[in-house]
Motif scaffolding. Structure first.
Motif, PDB file in Angstrom:
ATOM      1  N   TYR A 119       0.828  -1.235   0.222  1.00  0.00           N
ATOM      2  CA  TYR A 119      -0.145  -0.069   0.011  1.00  0.00           C
ATOM      3  C   TYR A 119       0.829   1.478   0.030  1.00  0.00           C
ATOM      4  CZ  TYR A 119      -4.100  -2.809   0.810  1.00  0.00           C
ATOM      5  OH  TYR A 119      -5.157  -3.590   0.693  1.00  0.00           O
ATOM      6  N   PHE A 120       2.202   1.137   0.307  1.00  0.00           N
ATOM      7  CA  PHE A 120       2.926   2.471   0.633  1.00  0.00           C
ATOM      8  C   PHE A 120       4.359   2.161  -0.022  1.00  0.00           C
ATOM      9  CE2 PHE A 120       2.488   0.227   4.792  1.00  0.00           C
ATOM     10  CZ  PHE A 120       3.980  -0.136   5.013  1.00  0.00           C
ATOM     11  N   MET A 121       4.678   1.227  -0.764  1.00  0.00           N
ATOM     12  CA  MET A 121       6.109   0.866  -1.387  1.00  0.00           C
ATOM     13  C   MET A 121       6.455   2.080  -2.093  1.00  0.00           C
ATOM     14  SD  MET A 121       7.940  -1.326  -0.002  1.00  0.00           S
ATOM     15  CE  MET A 121       8.930  -1.494  -1.107  1.00  0.00           C
ATOM     16  N   ASP A 122       5.529   2.682  -2.775  1.00  0.00           N
ATOM     17  CA  ASP A 122       6.005   3.884  -3.861  1.00  0.00           C
ATOM     18  C   ASP A 122       6.459   4.998  -2.882  1.00  0.00           C
ATOM     19  OD1 ASP A 122       5.526   2.074  -5.837  1.00  0.00           O
ATOM     20  OD2 ASP A 122       3.458   3.086  -6.386  1.00  0.00           O
ATOM     21  N   PHE A 123       6.427   5.183  -1.690  1.00  0.00           N
ATOM     22  CA  PHE A 123       6.616   6.263  -0.879  1.00  0.00           C
ATOM     23  C   PHE A 123       7.430   5.797   0.450  1.00  0.00           C
ATOM     24  CE2 PHE A 123       2.810   7.091  -3.313  1.00  0.00           C
ATOM     25  CZ  PHE A 123       3.219   8.173  -3.777  1.00  0.00           C
ATOM     26  N   GLN A 124       7.941   4.686   0.486  1.00  0.00           N
ATOM     27  CA  GLN A 124       8.528   4.196   1.589  1.00  0.00           C
ATOM     28  C   GLN A 124       9.720   5.041   2.256  1.00  0.00           C
ATOM     29  OE1 GLN A 124      11.357   0.921   1.665  1.00  0.00           O
ATOM     30  NE2 GLN A 124      11.359   0.868  -0.561  1.00  0.00           N
ATOM     31  N   LYS A 125      10.196   5.876   1.451  1.00  0.00           N
ATOM     32  CA  LYS A 125      11.062   6.825   1.847  1.00  0.00           C
ATOM     33  C   LYS A 125      10.442   8.065   2.791  1.00  0.00           C
ATOM     34  CE  LYS A 125      14.536  10.385   0.414  1.00  0.00           C
ATOM     35  NZ  LYS A 125      15.554  11.189  -0.732  1.00  0.00           N
ATOM     36  N   GLU A 126       9.348   8.544   2.347  1.00  0.00           N
ATOM     37  CA  GLU A 126       8.696   9.460   3.245  1.00  0.00           C
ATOM     38  C   GLU A 126       8.149   8.850   4.296  1.00  0.00           C
ATOM     39  OE1 GLU A 126       8.359  10.807  -1.323  1.00  0.00           O
ATOM     40  OE2 GLU A 126       8.345   8.745  -0.013  1.00  0.00           O
TER      41      GLU A 126
END
Length: 288
Positions: A119-126
């Motif tokens: 659900y959030f891998m595209d924004f794991q840095k954030e």
């Protein structure tokens, strides 16, 4: 104003999954995120474990807060919202990853556990930035030094609490037995040799008396801090290797940890085998 709201409930690990999913959508569509805390002010039945809002310890979280007691009639509105024609509440359809999640557009309110990194891998840095822990208090700094001085440190999580004391929770979640830990500890020994375990549990006394470390040295973490569970999660994340329980709490302790070590997770996440748990464990982790 277009925005995403997400219902927050459960313990710290559950709250983190919910926030991460909502945060990912808010970043994808560049709209604000609101955390609805109404659940914490509602009355619950005797089988519901009492929880408090915990995400406030993460100072990088900038989402707005909506509390159920902050304005008149909120509890009533929360109860009937799903029946209102102008309301758009998106409920998690099942436990496994739901690909249509990424297509949800604002405004919308999200309700569910959303327990998959997909659900959030595209924004794991954030997400990792948002979940930056606060500085450790003095009582935990010595343990931090010990972990950092142990090159092949291993965090072990033993979840008991309501998994043992609450019959309903035990029937659904199940309680991991020593056999799982024996296999995991043997895998650690075969891969990395004898190491020091840092054992985290909500019942450290039981752990001292009953847990078999299978020949490894061990330090049992007992900070006596039930109101600050993030301290244990923070220390977990500092370890190189992780043996997690069937718990979202140690899931996050491992996920936020340094890369390169082994993370071992139980293949059977729930006692209720009808639940599809195929997406909760990241592909790089080892399931036994």
């Amino acid at each position: 104003m277009k925005k995403f709201s997400i219902n927050i409930y459960g313990g710290l690990g559950n709250q983190m999954f919910q926030y991460a999913a909502g945060r990912a959508l808010s970043l994808r569509y560049q709209v604000p995120l609101c955390l609805d805390l109404s659940w914490f002010s509602q009355k619950h039945d005797a089988n519901t474990t009492v929880r408090t809002y915990q995400l406030g310890i993460f100072k990088n979280i900038t989402a707005t807060i909506q509390n159920g007691n902050s304005f008149p009639c909120q509890r009533f509105i929360t109860r009937i919202r799903k029946y209102l024609p102008f309301s758009r509440v998106i409920r998690e359809p099942h436990f496994a990853y739901w690909p249509a999640f990424a297509e949800i557009t604002p405004p919308a309110t999200l309700d569910g556990y959303w327990q998959s990194e997909k659900y959030f891998m595209d924004f794991q840095k954030e997400i990792r930035h948002d979940f930056t822990f606060p500085a450790l208090p003095e009582k935990a700094k010595q343990l931090c030094k010990q972990i950092m001085a142990t090159p092949e440190s291993v965090s072990v999580h033993i979840r008991r609490g309501d998994y043992v004391s609450n019959p309903q929770a035990q029937a659904f979640h199940g309680n991991l037995q020593q056999g799982y830990y024996n296999k995991a500890l043997q895998l650690i020994k075969d891969t990395c040799g004898k190491n020091r375990l840092f054992i985290f549990s909500d019942d450290p006394q039981w752990t001292r008396e009953n847990f078999d470390c299978c020949g490894h040295d061990a330090t049992i973490i007992d900070l006596v801090s039930p109101d600050a569970p993030h301290l244990d999660m923070h220390l977990m994340s500092l370890c190189r290797h992780h043996i997690i329980a069937n718990s979202s709490f140690s899931w996050w302790g491992a996920w936020l940890g340094q890369e390169g070590g082994l993370t071992i997770a139980p293949r059977r996440w729930f006692a209720d085998t009808s639940v599809d748990t195929s997406d909760i464990i990241p592909e790089k982790w080892i399931q036994i």
